[in-house]
Scaffold this motif. Structure first.
Motif, short mmCIF file in Angstrom:
data_model
loop_
_atom_site.label_atom_id
_atom_site.label_comp_id
_atom_site.label_asym_id
_atom_site.label_seq_id
_atom_site.Cartn_x
_atom_site.Cartn_y
_atom_site.Cartn_z
N VAL A 161 1.08 102.78 43.91
CA VAL A 161 1.30 101.34 44.11
C VAL A 161 1.60 100.75 42.74
N TRP A 162 2.32 99.63 42.72
CA TRP A 162 2.73 99.07 41.44
C TRP A 162 3.04 97.60 41.57
N GLY A 163 3.19 96.95 40.43
CA GLY A 163 3.52 95.53 40.41
C GLY A 163 3.72 95.06 38.98
N HIS A 164 3.58 93.74 38.80
CA HIS A 164 3.82 93.11 37.50
C HIS A 164 2.67 92.16 37.17
N THR A 165 2.29 92.13 35.92
CA THR A 165 1.26 91.22 35.44
C THR A 165 1.51 90.98 33.95
N THR A 166 0.57 90.38 33.29
CA THR A 166 0.68 90.12 31.86
C THR A 166 0.70 91.45 31.10
N PRO A 167 1.63 91.62 30.15
CA PRO A 167 1.66 92.87 29.38
C PRO A 167 0.30 93.19 28.76
N GLY A 168 -0.12 94.45 28.92
CA GLY A 168 -1.38 94.90 28.37
C GLY A 168 -2.61 94.60 29.21
N ALA A 169 -2.45 93.88 30.31
CA ALA A 169 -3.59 93.54 31.16
C ALA A 169 -4.14 94.79 31.85
N THR A 170 -5.42 94.78 32.15
CA THR A 170 -6.07 95.85 32.89
C THR A 170 -6.03 95.49 34.37
N VAL A 171 -5.59 96.43 35.19
CA VAL A 171 -5.53 96.21 36.64
C VAL A 171 -6.50 97.19 37.30
N THR A 172 -7.38 96.67 38.15
CA THR A 172 -8.29 97.51 38.91
C THR A 172 -7.84 97.56 40.36
N THR A 173 -7.97 98.72 40.94
CA THR A 173 -7.62 98.93 42.35
C THR A 173 -8.88 99.38 43.07
N ASP A 174 -9.29 98.59 44.06
CA ASP A 174 -10.45 98.91 44.88
C ASP A 174 -9.90 99.58 46.15
N PHE A 175 -10.15 100.86 46.29
CA PHE A 175 -9.63 101.65 47.41
C PHE A 175 -10.67 101.68 48.52
N ASP A 176 -10.50 100.86 49.50
CA ASP A 176 -11.35 100.80 50.69
C ASP A 176 -12.80 100.43 50.39
N GLY A 177 -13.00 99.59 49.39
CA GLY A 177 -14.31 99.02 49.14
C GLY A 177 -15.31 99.89 48.40
N HIS A 178 -14.93 101.10 48.03
CA HIS A 178 -15.93 101.93 47.36
C HIS A 178 -15.41 102.80 46.23
N ILE A 179 -14.13 102.91 46.08
CA ILE A 179 -13.58 103.71 44.98
C ILE A 179 -12.71 102.77 44.13
N VAL A 180 -13.00 102.68 42.84
CA VAL A 180 -12.26 101.78 41.97
C VAL A 180 -11.50 102.58 40.91
N TYR A 181 -10.22 102.26 40.76
CA TYR A 181 -9.36 102.89 39.76
C TYR A 181 -8.88 101.82 38.80
N THR A 182 -8.61 102.22 37.57
CA THR A 182 -8.17 101.27 36.55
C THR A 182 -6.91 101.79 35.88
N THR A 183 -5.98 100.86 35.61
CA THR A 183 -4.77 101.20 34.88
C THR A 183 -4.43 100.04 33.96
N GLN A 184 -3.50 100.27 33.05
CA GLN A 184 -3.10 99.26 32.07
C GLN A 184 -1.63 98.93 32.26
N ALA A 185 -1.29 97.64 32.24
CA ALA A 185 0.10 97.23 32.31
C ALA A 185 0.79 97.57 30.99
N GLY A 186 2.04 97.99 31.10
CA GLY A 186 2.81 98.33 29.91
C GLY A 186 3.29 97.08 29.18
N PRO A 187 4.06 97.27 28.10
CA PRO A 187 4.58 96.14 27.32
C PRO A 187 5.52 95.25 28.13
N ASP A 188 6.09 95.81 29.21
CA ASP A 188 6.97 95.02 30.08
C ASP A 188 6.19 94.36 31.22
N GLY A 189 4.87 94.56 31.28
CA GLY A 189 4.03 93.97 32.32
C GLY A 189 3.95 94.78 33.60
N VAL A 190 4.66 95.91 33.66
CA VAL A 190 4.63 96.74 34.86
C VAL A 190 3.37 97.60 34.86
#
Length: 106
Positions: A31-60
């Motif tokens: 899954v993907w999207g756009h946010t502020t460059p460098g922001a941390t995005v958390t994904t809550d997978f069905d209420g119990h598993i959380v994953y974290t990723t970082q937006a690149g310099p382009d915000g992707v």
């Protein structure tokens, strides 16, 4: 004409939405999207598993989900960005995804 700086890209890609089917295991759906460059995005997978990723310099940002077996069980995915963006996908299934193209009588 619209300047590129004026275009507001969605926090979630426009290709993602409620009631969708993502590719089943053994592949890992992304899954993907756009946010502020460098922001941390958390994904809550069905209420119990959380994953974290970082937006690149382009915000992707991109997040690989765990390979999930096909079933009729619906999942909920919630996304939050450290920049304040948030979104939720509901009734997401995992199964085989085919993209077909051709003539109208296909």
């Amino acid at each position: 004409p619209i300047e590129a700086a004026e275009v507001k890209l969605g926090f979630l890609s426009a290709t993602l939405g409620d009631h969708m089917v993502l590719q089943r295991a053994p592949q890992a759906a992304v899954v993907w999207g756009h946010t502020t460059p460098g922001a941390t995005v958390t994904t809550d997978f069905d209420g119990h598993i959380v994953y974290t990723t970082q937006a690149g310099p382009d915000g992707v940002w991109r997040q690989s989900l765990p390979p999930t077996q096909a079933s009729s069980r619906a999942y909920t995915l919630a996304f939050n960005s450290s920049s304040g963006d948030s979104a939720k996908l509901m009734n997401v299934l995992f199964g085989d995804v085919y993209i077909c193209g051709g003539q109208s009588n296909m």
